[in-house]
Write an enzyme that holds these catalytic residues in place. Sequence first.
Site, mmCIF file in Angstrom:
data_model
loop_
_atom_site.group_PDB
_atom_site.id
_atom_site.type_symbol
_atom_site.label_atom_id
_atom_site.label_comp_id
_atom_site.label_asym_id
_atom_site.label_seq_id
_atom_site.Cartn_x
_atom_site.Cartn_y
_atom_site.Cartn_z
ATOM 1 N N ASP A 239 0.814 -1.216 0.000
ATOM 2 C CA ASP A 239 0.000 0.000 0.000
ATOM 3 C C ASP A 239 0.845 1.262 0.000
ATOM 4 O O ASP A 239 0.375 2.335 -0.361
ATOM 5 C CB ASP A 239 -0.937 0.011 1.214
ATOM 6 N N LYS A 250 -0.912 -5.494 3.789
ATOM 7 C CA LYS A 250 -1.946 -6.175 4.572
ATOM 8 C C LYS A 250 -1.371 -6.837 5.818
ATOM 9 O O LYS A 250 -0.308 -7.456 5.764
ATOM 10 C CB LYS A 250 -2.631 -7.210 3.669
HETATM 11 O O1 MRU Z 1 -7.337 -3.699 2.901
HETATM 12 P P1 MRU Z 1 -7.082 -3.975 1.459
HETATM 13 O O2 MRU Z 1 -7.795 -5.173 0.944
HETATM 14 O O3 MRU Z 1 -7.319 -2.731 0.611
HETATM 15 O O4 MRU Z 1 -5.522 -4.285 1.392
HETATM 16 C C1 MRU Z 1 -4.937 -4.570 0.158
HETATM 17 C C2 MRU Z 1 -3.488 -4.898 0.268
HETATM 18 O O5 MRU Z 1 -2.916 -4.889 1.322
HETATM 19 C C3 MRU Z 1 -2.760 -5.150 -1.012
HETATM 20 O O6 MRU Z 1 -1.731 -6.059 -0.808
HETATM 21 C C4 MRU Z 1 -2.160 -3.829 -1.522
HETATM 22 O O7 MRU Z 1 -3.133 -2.824 -1.571
HETATM 23 C C5 MRU Z 1 -1.568 -3.988 -2.886
HETATM 24 S S1 MRU Z 1 -2.814 -4.278 -4.111
HETATM 25 C C6 MRU Z 1 -2.044 -4.373 -5.609
#
Ligand code: MRU
Length: 349
Positions: A239, A250
Amino acid sequence: MNAFRSIEFLDEGIVRMLDQRKLPHETVYNDYENYTEVAQAITDMVIRGAPAIGAAAAYGMALTAHRSKATDAESLRAELATASDVLAASRPTAVNLFWALDRMNKGIANSSLDSVSALQKATLTEAHAIAEEDVAINKAIGMNALSLIPDKATIIHHCNTGSLATVDYGTALGVIRTAHEQGKEILALLDETRPRLQGGRLSAYELKEQGVPFKVIVDGASGHFMRTLGVDLCVVGTDRVAANGDVANKIGTYNLAVVAHENGVPFYVAAPTTTIDMATKHGDDIEIEERPATEVTTVGNWQITPDGVDVGNPAFDVTPAKYITAIITEKGLVYPPFEENLAKLMGKE
Ligand code: MRU
């Protein structure tokens, strides 16, 4: 929309999103007519994944312009500034949200856009560009990763980073998909990813449709599989990448990285350059979203804890750069020392 595309803009002024909360059992598309609804959809995780959140924010801005009743450019700019603030408050961790809004706002500030219709056209063109560039970036990430993947490879993946998490195609899951499409014999081990089960629900859904061999595993099983099955590599998304190479991703990514390190398994992070935040020096400076306790206390409609228990539910964690073997971007592979090499990649040195 193709089966996994997360978002699109309809000419009549509608942002359409595939409702990821309902997958894999129901394929439901929700239509949004204003930025408040789009922001709420991001908060509620109708759409999720860093690049998809960025595209949703960009389309939220284009939607605002499209539906505006403003009669002059300055009033529309004021409306767009409010929309930008509301969208920016939808989720805190994924830098793509702020990157996309920043890019939209820079376009909107262009003084040659001196009418409502010029602003409407420019915002939609920019939002489409952000969405289409994302798909191209993901495909390039997949190709750049090929040299890292043996011909027969067992790969652990966390969360969902596929088409659903992006506009289309995916980053880390795109790496797995590209390797499969290029004829490599892949077995993906998909962390189910508590508490929202993005791995068990969404990544499994995507790989099943794409015919990529996989097993869903519980998050705590990754170390066991590394010791007993022989895992070739881990690949995850992110992120936000800080300037020193620390990555937020995550919750559970940090545990996976540490256990990979302990077992000598390479740990790769697939990151479009839109997720690299040179303004954040260190991973500890990244705001980690805390999500509602009910995500932990319940699975579907089933409450799994006693009533009233205390819960900690950080949606993300930070993996220190020392556990990362390389960062895979659309511009190439970045190896340690990350501080120096990310600066070179991002043209800051
Ligand atoms: O909480 P989320 O489902 O939005 O988290 C998503 C993630 O952690 C992904 O690994 C990250 O956004 C990369 S997506 C290409």
